[in-house]
Design a protein around this motif. Structure first.
Motif, PDB file in Angstrom:
ATOM      1  N   ALA A  90       0.824  -1.209   0.000  1.00 44.17           N
ATOM      2  CA  ALA A  90       0.000   0.000   0.000  1.00 44.17           C
ATOM      3  C   ALA A  90       0.858   1.259   0.000  1.00 44.17           C
ATOM      4  CB  ALA A  90      -0.922   0.003   1.217  1.00 44.17           C
ATOM      5  N   LYS A  91       0.425   2.243  -0.765  1.00 39.59           N
ATOM      6  CA  LYS A  91       1.070   3.556  -0.745  1.00 39.59           C
ATOM      7  C   LYS A  91       0.457   4.471   0.304  1.00 39.59           C
ATOM      8  CE  LYS A  91       3.841   2.484  -4.044  1.00 39.59           C
ATOM      9  NZ  LYS A  91       5.250   2.160  -3.693  1.00 39.59           N
ATOM     10  N   ARG A  92      -0.749   4.094   0.770  1.00 45.96           N
ATOM     11  CA  ARG A  92      -1.415   4.854   1.831  1.00 45.96           C
ATOM     12  C   ARG A  92      -2.053   3.858   2.789  1.00 45.96           C
ATOM     13  NH1 ARG A  92      -4.746   9.489  -1.231  1.00 45.96           N
ATOM     14  NH2 ARG A  92      -5.001  10.256   0.899  1.00 45.96           N
ATOM     15  N   LEU A  93      -1.856   4.102   4.082  1.00 51.80           N
ATOM     16  CA  LEU A  93      -2.257   3.130   5.098  1.00 51.80           C
ATOM     17  C   LEU A  93      -2.949   3.802   6.273  1.00 51.80           C
ATOM     18  CD1 LEU A  93       0.999   0.978   5.245  1.00 51.80           C
ATOM     19  CD2 LEU A  93      -1.283   0.023   4.892  1.00 51.80           C
ATOM     20  N   ILE A  94      -3.923   3.093   6.822  1.00 51.19           N
ATOM     21  CA  ILE A  94      -4.455   3.381   8.158  1.00 51.19           C
ATOM     22  C   ILE A  94      -4.220   2.117   8.973  1.00 51.19           C
ATOM     23  CG2 ILE A  94      -6.530   3.795   9.529  1.00 51.19           C
ATOM     24  CD1 ILE A  94      -7.628   5.481   7.241  1.00 51.19           C
ATOM     25  N   LEU A  95      -3.427   2.244  10.017  1.00 47.34           N
ATOM     26  CA  LEU A  95      -3.000   1.077  10.790  1.00 47.34           C
ATOM     27  C   LEU A  95      -3.898   0.828  11.987  1.00 47.34           C
ATOM     28  CD1 LEU A  95       0.865   1.672  10.928  1.00 47.34           C
ATOM     29  CD2 LEU A  95      -0.473   0.485   9.166  1.00 47.34           C
ATOM     30  N   ALA A  96      -3.867  -0.408  12.468  1.00 46.35           N
ATOM     31  CA  ALA A  96      -4.480  -0.783  13.739  1.00 46.35           C
ATOM     32  C   ALA A  96      -3.448  -0.648  14.851  1.00 46.35           C
ATOM     33  CB  ALA A  96      -4.990  -2.222  13.668  1.00 46.35           C
ATOM     34  N   ASN A  97      -3.898  -0.721  16.097  1.00 53.89           N
ATOM     35  CA  ASN A  97      -2.961  -0.758  17.237  1.00 53.89           C
ATOM     36  C   ASN A  97      -2.497  -2.202  17.442  1.00 53.89           C
ATOM     37  OD1 ASN A  97      -5.674  -1.333  18.119  1.00 53.89           O
ATOM     38  ND2 ASN A  97      -4.996  -1.120  20.259  1.00 53.89           N
ATOM     39  N   SER A  98      -1.717  -2.675  16.487  1.00 52.95           N
ATOM     40  CA  SER A  98      -1.323  -4.076  16.425  1.00 52.95           C
ATOM     41  C   SER A  98       0.079  -4.177  15.850  1.00 52.95           C
ATOM     42  CB  SER A  98      -2.311  -4.844  15.529  1.00 52.95           C
ATOM     43  OG  SER A  98      -1.770  -6.054  15.075  1.00 52.95           O
ATOM     44  N   THR A  99       0.916  -5.031  16.435  1.00 54.57           N
ATOM     45  CA  THR A  99       2.274  -5.180  15.926  1.00 54.57           C
ATOM     46  C   THR A  99       2.285  -5.770  14.519  1.00 54.57           C
ATOM     47  OG1 THR A  99       2.499  -7.309  17.080  1.00 54.57           O
ATOM     48  CG2 THR A  99       3.314  -5.339  18.216  1.00 54.57           C
ATOM     49  N   PHE A 100       1.314  -6.607  14.186  1.00 53.25           N
ATOM     50  CA  PHE A 100       1.187  -7.112  12.814  1.00 53.25           C
ATOM     51  C   PHE A 100       1.020  -5.944  11.856  1.00 53.25           C
ATOM     52  CE2 PHE A 100      -1.236  -8.608   9.166  1.00 53.25           C
ATOM     53  CZ  PHE A 100      -0.648  -9.825   8.857  1.00 53.25           C
ATOM     54  N   SER A 101       0.160  -5.018  12.217  1.00 53.02           N
ATOM     55  CA  SER A 101      -0.082  -3.837  11.402  1.00 53.02           C
ATOM     56  C   SER A 101       1.185  -3.000  11.256  1.00 53.02           C
ATOM     57  CB  SER A 101      -1.199  -3.004  12.045  1.00 53.02           C
ATOM     58  OG  SER A 101      -1.823  -2.140  11.125  1.00 53.02           O
ATOM     59  N   TYR A 102       1.905  -2.834  12.359  1.00 54.62           N
ATOM     60  CA  TYR A 102       3.125  -2.028  12.322  1.00 54.62           C
ATOM     61  C   TYR A 102       4.161  -2.635  11.384  1.00 54.62           C
ATOM     62  CZ  TYR A 102       1.048  -0.339  16.730  1.00 54.62           C
ATOM     63  OH  TYR A 102       0.195   0.147  17.691  1.00 54.62           O
TER      64      TYR A 102
END
Length: 282
Positions: free
Chosen positions: A213-225
């Motif tokens: 992805a060129k643009r992201l909205i992350l979760a509060n999750s280490t997987f997401s990070y």
């Protein structure tokens, strides 16, 4: 430190160290430890290994380079140093350059993950906005009081921040509970097309979609990070990575722990991070 611990520390002075982990640590958490073992082996002259647990098997299979950084309990020597580093603080445990080197040398060399990335690249468009939502054991479980957040309000504000950065094509939903996302998030931007990866095979396809992805909205999750960390290596701009400053209840917000402090953070949300209907209390 107890007398026994002091005595053991005098004996355990070998060149090899074992970074301890636990059965409750999942992939993203363990990646921080593997990264730390990689960096300490290269830069500190140590032989650093992460203690193996069976819940690491899928990650070791997908990323064979992690096996060289792992050790089973029966392989531990009495003289091996024991370490409990979390390995998660940028600027303390590692530098962005060390993390990028680990990603390039260990993760991106995986033939299996290369295939996941190829599938993701065929699916994700240049102007897509990828939203990662963590549900799973964060909700309706003992973890909810610590990790549960008002996802709807957070995504509402994160969407506004992303739209202020520029036009969005599609919104790609990546989650361990896609039906929940469809029911609860699509109304936040009715003018946009929300899609999911219908050809998803496993969690590594999810990770690859985040990475592409060129643009992201992350979760509060280490997987997401870690999805965002890989995306950075592949060229995603820091300002286009929107993340929650909140990670968990007992960790200060806006800290460098777990995350890259250069991301585009949502520091507060209306009503507070953990104020939402139906929340389980501790």
């Amino acid at each position: 430190m107890t007398f026994k611990a002091k005595a053991l520390s005098l004996v355990r002075r070998g060149k090899r160290e074992v970074i301890l982990t636990a059965i409750g640590f999942n992939g993203g958490n363990n990646l921080f430890k593997w990264q730390l073992a990689y960096s300490r082996t290269l830069d500190k002259g140590l032989i650093s290994k992460v203690l193996y647990f069976p819940n690491q098997d899928a990650w070791l299979e997908m990323f064979p380079g992690l096996r060289k950084l792992s050790i089973t309990s029966d392989q531990i020597r009495f003289t091996d140093r024991r370490a409990t580093y979390m390995g998660a603080a940028q600027g303390v445990d590692y530098t962005p350059q060390e993390r990028a080197r680990f990603i390039k040398d260990v993760l991106l060399t995986s033939d299996g993950f290369k295939q996941s990335l190829e599938r993701a690249q065929a699916f994700v468009r240049e102007d897509d906005l990828v939203i990662n939502v963590r549900r799973g054991d964060y909700y309706n479980s003992r973890f909810e009081p610590e990790f549960g957040i008002n996802i709807v309000e957070y995504v509402r504000q994160a969407l506004a921040k992303q739209l202020a950065l520029g036009p969005v094509g599609r919104v790609v939903l990546v989650s361990d509970n896609v039906p929940w996302c469809v029911d609860n998030l699509t109304h936040l931007a009715p003018q946009l097309e929300f899609v999911v990866n219908e050809n998803r095979r496993d969690m590594f396809d999810d990770l690859a979609v985040l990475a592409c992805a060129k643009r992201l909205i992350l979760a509060n999750s280490t997987f997401s990070y870690w999805g965002a960390f890989i995306a950075q290596v592949l060229g995603t701009q820091l300002e286009n990575i929107v993340a929650p400053a909140f990670h968990q209840g007992d960790v200060a917000t806006a800290s460098e722990l777990w995350r890259d402090p250069r991301w585009n953070f949502i520091h507060e949300i209306d009503g507070g991070w953990q104020n939402y209907p139906g929340r389980l209390e501790s």
